[in-house]
Design a protein around this motif. Structure first.
Motif, PDB file in Angstrom:
ATOM      1  N   VAL A   1       0.758  -1.060   0.083  1.00  0.00           N
ATOM      2  CA  VAL A   1      -0.066   0.075  -0.146  1.00  0.00           C
ATOM      3  C   VAL A   1       0.966   1.533   0.048  1.00  0.00           C
ATOM      4  O   VAL A   1       0.558   2.141  -0.722  1.00  0.00           O
ATOM      5  CB  VAL A   1      -0.901   0.098   1.296  1.00  0.00           C
ATOM      6  CG1 VAL A   1      -1.885   1.318   1.228  1.00  0.00           C
ATOM      7  CG2 VAL A   1      -1.655  -1.391   1.613  1.00  0.00           C
TER       8      VAL A   1
ATOM      9  N   TRP B   1       3.644   1.484  -1.238  1.00  0.00           N
ATOM     10  CA  TRP B   1       4.405   1.934  -2.545  1.00  0.00           C
ATOM     11  C   TRP B   1       3.403   2.410  -3.570  1.00  0.00           C
ATOM     12  O   TRP B   1       3.767   3.274  -4.194  1.00  0.00           O
ATOM     13  CB  TRP B   1       4.879   0.454  -3.108  1.00  0.00           C
ATOM     14  CG  TRP B   1       5.690   0.642  -4.056  1.00  0.00           C
ATOM     15  CD1 TRP B   1       5.447   0.699  -5.560  1.00  0.00           C
ATOM     16  CD2 TRP B   1       7.021   1.041  -4.113  1.00  0.00           C
ATOM     17  NE1 TRP B   1       6.467   0.840  -6.195  1.00  0.00           N
ATOM     18  CE2 TRP B   1       7.685   0.886  -5.503  1.00  0.00           C
ATOM     19  CE3 TRP B   1       8.014   1.305  -3.106  1.00  0.00           C
ATOM     20  CZ2 TRP B   1       8.850   1.383  -5.702  1.00  0.00           C
ATOM     21  CZ3 TRP B   1       9.342   1.593  -3.303  1.00  0.00           C
ATOM     22  CH2 TRP B   1       9.498   1.775  -4.627  1.00  0.00           C
ATOM     23  N   ILE B   2       2.116   2.024  -3.437  1.00  0.00           N
ATOM     24  CA  ILE B   2       1.166   2.639  -4.264  1.00  0.00           C
ATOM     25  C   ILE B   2       0.951   4.304  -3.907  1.00  0.00           C
ATOM     26  O   ILE B   2       1.127   5.010  -4.575  1.00  0.00           O
ATOM     27  CB  ILE B   2      -0.165   2.019  -3.943  1.00  0.00           C
ATOM     28  CG1 ILE B   2      -0.400   0.639  -4.434  1.00  0.00           C
ATOM     29  CG2 ILE B   2      -1.314   2.734  -4.661  1.00  0.00           C
ATOM     30  CD1 ILE B   2      -1.513  -0.147  -4.009  1.00  0.00           C
TER      31      ILE B   2
ATOM     32  N   ALA C   1      -2.583   5.573  -9.013  1.00  0.00           N
ATOM     33  CA  ALA C   1      -2.194   5.405  -7.599  1.00  0.00           C
ATOM     34  C   ALA C   1      -2.689   6.624  -7.020  1.00  0.00           C
ATOM     35  O   ALA C   1      -3.199   6.472  -5.687  1.00  0.00           O
ATOM     36  CB  ALA C   1      -0.436   5.441  -7.523  1.00  0.00           C
TER      37      ALA C   1
ATOM     38  N   LEU D   1      -8.608  -1.733   0.187  1.00  0.00           N
ATOM     39  CA  LEU D   1      -8.437  -1.273  -1.301  1.00  0.00           C
ATOM     40  C   LEU D   1      -9.608  -1.977  -2.236  1.00  0.00           C
ATOM     41  O   LEU D   1     -10.148  -3.069  -1.882  1.00  0.00           O
ATOM     42  CB  LEU D   1      -7.053  -1.863  -1.539  1.00  0.00           C
ATOM     43  CG  LEU D   1      -5.704  -1.096  -0.993  1.00  0.00           C
ATOM     44  CD1 LEU D   1      -4.690  -1.737  -1.340  1.00  0.00           C
ATOM     45  CD2 LEU D   1      -5.887   0.106  -1.327  1.00  0.00           C
TER      46      LEU D   1
ATOM     47  N   PHE E   1      -2.083  -3.349  -9.358  1.00  0.00           N
ATOM     48  CA  PHE E   1      -0.494  -3.247  -8.801  1.00  0.00           C
ATOM     49  C   PHE E   1       0.078  -4.545  -8.398  1.00  0.00           C
ATOM     50  O   PHE E   1       1.296  -4.439  -8.411  1.00  0.00           O
ATOM     51  CB  PHE E   1      -0.793  -2.190  -7.424  1.00  0.00           C
ATOM     52  CG  PHE E   1      -0.831  -0.886  -7.883  1.00  0.00           C
ATOM     53  CD1 PHE E   1       0.435  -0.119  -8.222  1.00  0.00           C
ATOM     54  CD2 PHE E   1      -1.893  -0.111  -7.933  1.00  0.00           C
ATOM     55  CE1 PHE E   1       0.187   1.152  -8.707  1.00  0.00           C
ATOM     56  CE2 PHE E   1      -1.993   1.207  -8.299  1.00  0.00           C
ATOM     57  CZ  PHE E   1      -1.025   1.760  -8.515  1.00  0.00           C
TER      58      PHE E   1
ATOM     59  N   TYR F   1       3.834  -5.453  -9.687  1.00  0.00           N
ATOM     60  CA  TYR F   1       5.022  -5.880  -8.921  1.00  0.00           C
ATOM     61  C   TYR F   1       5.718  -7.283  -9.287  1.00  0.00           C
ATOM     62  O   TYR F   1       6.802  -7.422  -9.182  1.00  0.00           O
ATOM     63  CB  TYR F   1       4.240  -6.066  -7.316  1.00  0.00           C
ATOM     64  CG  TYR F   1       3.779  -4.943  -6.477  1.00  0.00           C
ATOM     65  CD1 TYR F   1       4.265  -3.586  -6.844  1.00  0.00           C
ATOM     66  CD2 TYR F   1       3.126  -5.229  -5.580  1.00  0.00           C
ATOM     67  CE1 TYR F   1       3.752  -2.618  -6.300  1.00  0.00           C
ATOM     68  CE2 TYR F   1       2.543  -3.984  -4.897  1.00  0.00           C
ATOM     69  CZ  TYR F   1       2.907  -2.650  -5.248  1.00  0.00           C
ATOM     70  OH  TYR F   1       2.343  -1.665  -4.621  1.00  0.00           O
TER      71      TYR F   1
ATOM     72  N   LEU G   1       8.607  -4.707  -8.705  1.00  0.00           N
ATOM     73  CA  LEU G   1       9.236  -4.830  -7.450  1.00  0.00           C
ATOM     74  C   LEU G   1       9.657  -6.247  -6.673  1.00  0.00           C
ATOM     75  O   LEU G   1      10.805  -6.410  -6.598  1.00  0.00           O
ATOM     76  CB  LEU G   1       8.299  -4.268  -6.419  1.00  0.00           C
ATOM     77  CG  LEU G   1       8.714  -3.174  -5.207  1.00  0.00           C
ATOM     78  CD1 LEU G   1       9.630  -2.294  -5.802  1.00  0.00           C
ATOM     79  CD2 LEU G   1       7.713  -2.832  -4.618  1.00  0.00           C
TER      80      LEU G   1
ATOM     81  N   TRP H   1      -3.010 -11.902   0.989  1.00  0.00           N
ATOM     82  CA  TRP H   1      -2.607 -10.468   1.501  1.00  0.00           C
ATOM     83  C   TRP H   1      -3.587  -9.617   1.754  1.00  0.00           C
ATOM     84  O   TRP H   1      -3.746  -8.929   2.848  1.00  0.00           O
ATOM     85  CB  TRP H   1      -1.573  -9.914   0.629  1.00  0.00           C
ATOM     86  CG  TRP H   1      -1.065  -8.550   1.127  1.00  0.00           C
ATOM     87  CD1 TRP H   1      -0.112  -8.080   2.068  1.00  0.00           C
ATOM     88  CD2 TRP H   1      -1.511  -7.148   0.558  1.00  0.00           C
ATOM     89  NE1 TRP H   1       0.013  -6.800   2.146  1.00  0.00           N
ATOM     90  CE2 TRP H   1      -1.008  -6.142   1.170  1.00  0.00           C
ATOM     91  CE3 TRP H   1      -2.433  -6.946  -0.514  1.00  0.00           C
ATOM     92  CZ2 TRP H   1      -1.015  -4.890   0.909  1.00  0.00           C
ATOM     93  CZ3 TRP H   1      -2.652  -5.506  -0.881  1.00  0.00           C
ATOM     94  CH2 TRP H   1      -1.972  -4.313  -0.103  1.00  0.00           C
TER      95      TRP H   1
END
Lengths: 294, 312
Positions: free
Chosen positions: A35, A37-38, A262, B133, B141, B145, B152, B184
């Motif tokens: 989160v 990172w977002i 984001a 979220l 996202f 990643y 990432l 997660w």
């Protein structure tokens, strides 16, 4: 039984000091990292967002947040406003109204199920629960057809009614469990003293479960806030919610604009985060569906 | 509580008339339940019956042709379709592993938060955030990643591996990627449930155990575990039912691929209904899913009732 319940009410959490805080902080921050990172990406330029190696430190920019509300357009001669304020309003309005409606309707039903059982009470409760457990994909086709035929598609009322229906089942179950915990003998005593039904309901029962109602509200809000599938199929240009608008920014000839996305995610997270923070203790209580007596 | 005077009851309204009939005490229960049932009927039960009807007719949502009656043909087609069984297997694998991970992670997180310490409220919020979220953003996202070049996760793992890390290219990797993202997101939910169980353990039991010098394991197995056992069961069932619906994350991260390795049953129904417009067939399949859900719901209720018996 009552004694055990009372003793349970006195329970206290074990105490721990700053050492424990440090340990939990490390784990929590690792858990929160995707989160984080977002949120960081929201402040990055397009090149920084996809830089390799990833940049943890960079010069922050607000361009993405501006980009949510204004779009550079050559034909309009400069900056043009986007519809995002409308989408944010839609999300808040639709989720808020439907969760509130479900809470009102659900509380009435829950009171009846708890205090004035119908014939086949448990069967009704079971059917109500099943509608919640059902994957939305099961009803999506007929609802889609129904909305198209009745003209509800694209209107506020349609999507609000639908979300209300989604929120009623657990509103009923949750609020019923709160009513069940109250002592009906006190209510009977009040009736003996001449209190009307209305006075018993509004004056005695409701005030005692206010915290529970708050929990139900937050829980419903979290579940409704991010709904995507039905919003995608059933909202129109004017009633579009943020998750749908978010998904629409994905398609583009230059690929996904992660910074912009984001920024939307970050903005969209703020209201729900804030509400949850305020009602955190109630949420902890509500999530157990009233199965933990205190 | 409020003591109410008797004068308000007497002389309220005269008997007779529709209003009095409607407000009679014996109709109070049904009257209060009606609005909720009405909304549920219009928005859930009626569409369900509709799709039940559709599943017997040859109907396509994108064509104008008059539907023909086909009887049980679509059920037969769905039940004998190997693809469907494959999708059920995929779903079972994803649901099973995701719920298992959520259970372990959620349990460990709950153990961490089951005591009071400075900054607890704020740290708890950090852990709860993934739940808030939207699926769309988690999907997009996490896909980023996992991305081999810019991702990432890939970047971090490439330091330890000889070859390039491409998670989503293999079936096992794609499933792992989805399970990781979903677990997660929802482990905090399991944490909340377990936390509620841990908090409900009466403190005097621990005090007694301390006097008896019971070992850590003994305290856990004889005091803590009995109190959270049925809540764990509840968590498993609730998360199983919810993960069974998993659609958005899969659709965004892998679109069901590679091949059909991660195509869950929900994605499959969506494809059948809105890409191939096999409306009747997807309605029949939806009913088979409904059956599975009703079985799961019964188990869930059983768990709830057991919990109630244990607590009272």
């Amino acid at each position: 039984m009552a004694a055990a319940a009372r003793r349970g009410r006195q329970r206290e959490l074990g105490k721990a000091g700053w050492g424990w805080t440090a340990l939990v902080a490390v784990v929590s921050i690792i858990y929160f990292f995707p989160v984080l990172w977002i949120i960081l990406t929201a402040f990055k330029t397009r090149t920084d967002a996809l830089a390799i190696p990833p940049k943890l430190f960079f010069t922050p920019t607000l361009d993405n947040f501006i980009g949510v509300f204004y779009r550079a357009s050559i034909s309009a001669g400069g900056a043009q406003e986007t519809n995002f304020p409308l989408y944010f309003f839609n999300s808040i309005f639709i989720a808020g109204t439907s969760v509130l409606l479900a809470l009102i309707v659900g509380t009435l039903a829950a009171y009846a199920f708890s205090r004035h059982p119908l014939r086949g009470n448990d069967t009704y409760l079971f059917i109500i629960l099943t509608t919640r457990m059902m994957p939305p994909i099961v009803v999506i086709i007929p609802i889609f057809l129904m909305f198209r035929l009745s003209g509800l598609a694209g209107s506020y009322w349609g999507i609000i009614l639908l979300y209300t229906a989604f929120n009623i089942p657990f509103s009923v179950w949750l609020v019923k469990s709160f009513f069940d915990e109250l002592n009906p003998e006190i209510e009977d005593a009040a009736r003996m003293d001449g209190a009307t039904e209305r006075q018993v309901f509004f004056g005695m029962c409701l005030p005692q479960i206010l915290a529970g109602l708050a929990a139900t509200f937050v829980f419903g809000l979290i579940l409704t806030w991010n709904e995507f599938l039905f919003a995608l199929l059933l909202t129109g240009v004017d009633t579009r919610t943020v998750p749908v608008a978010m998904a629409r920014t994905l398609g583009g000839e230059v690929g996904v604009d992660y910074g912009l996305l984001a920024a939307i995610v970050t903005l969209f997270l703020i209201p729900i985060f804030f509400v949850t923070f305020l009602l955190q203790n109630q949420l902890l209580r509500g999530v157990t569906f009233g199965t933990v007596k205190r | 509580m409020a003591v109410v005077s008797a004068q308000q009851v007497t002389g309220e309204r005269s008997a007779g008339g529709f209003w009095a009939w409607l407000m009679a005490p014996e109709r109070r229960g049904p009257l209060l339940v009606t609005p909720a049932l009405l909304v549920l009927f219009v928005m859930n039960i009626f569409p369900l019956l509709w799709s039940f009807g559709l599943s017997f007719f040859n109907y396509r949502a994108n064509r104008q042709t008059v539907p023909t009656f086909e009887g049980l043909q679509f059920y037969q087609r769905v039940l004998t379709d190997e693809n469907v069984w494959e999708r059920f297997q995929t779903t079972a694998i994803i649901v099973g592993s995701s719920v298992l991970v959520q259970l372990i992670v959620g349990f460990l997180l709950a153990l961490m938060f089951a005591r009071s310490f400075p900054l607890r409220r704020i740290l708890l919020m950090l852990v709860l955030t993934p739940m808030m979220l939207s699926f769309v953003s988690v999907g997009v996202f996490f896909k980023l990643y996992y991305e081999p070049t810019f991702g990432l996760v890939s970047w971090a793992l490439n330091h330890f591996m000889d070859e390039r890390f491409v998670l989503l290219a293999t079936p096992a990797g794609a499933i792992a990627g989805i399970v990781f993202a979903d677990a997660w997101m929802w482990s905090p939910f399991v944490m909340l449930l377990v936390l509620a169980g841990l908090v409900s353990v009466p403190k005097y039991l621990y005090e007694a155990a301390e006097i008896d010098r019971a070992s850590w394991w003994r305290r856990f197995s004889t005091i803590t575990f009995p109190y959270i056992k049925s809540l764990l069961l509840l968590a498993v069932l609730f998360r199983t039912i919810e993960t069974f619906k998993l659609f958005d994350i899969v659709y965004i991260i892998t679109e069901g691929g590679p091949g059909s390795a991660t195509e869950t049953i929900a994605v499959y129904v969506y494809r059948q209904a809105f890409q191939f417009f096999r409306t009747s067939q997807s309605a029949a399949l939806a009913y088979i899913i409904l059956f599975v859900v009703i079985v799961l719901t019964n188990l869930y209720l059983y768990a709830v009732q057991r919990r109630e018996q244990e607590v009272t």
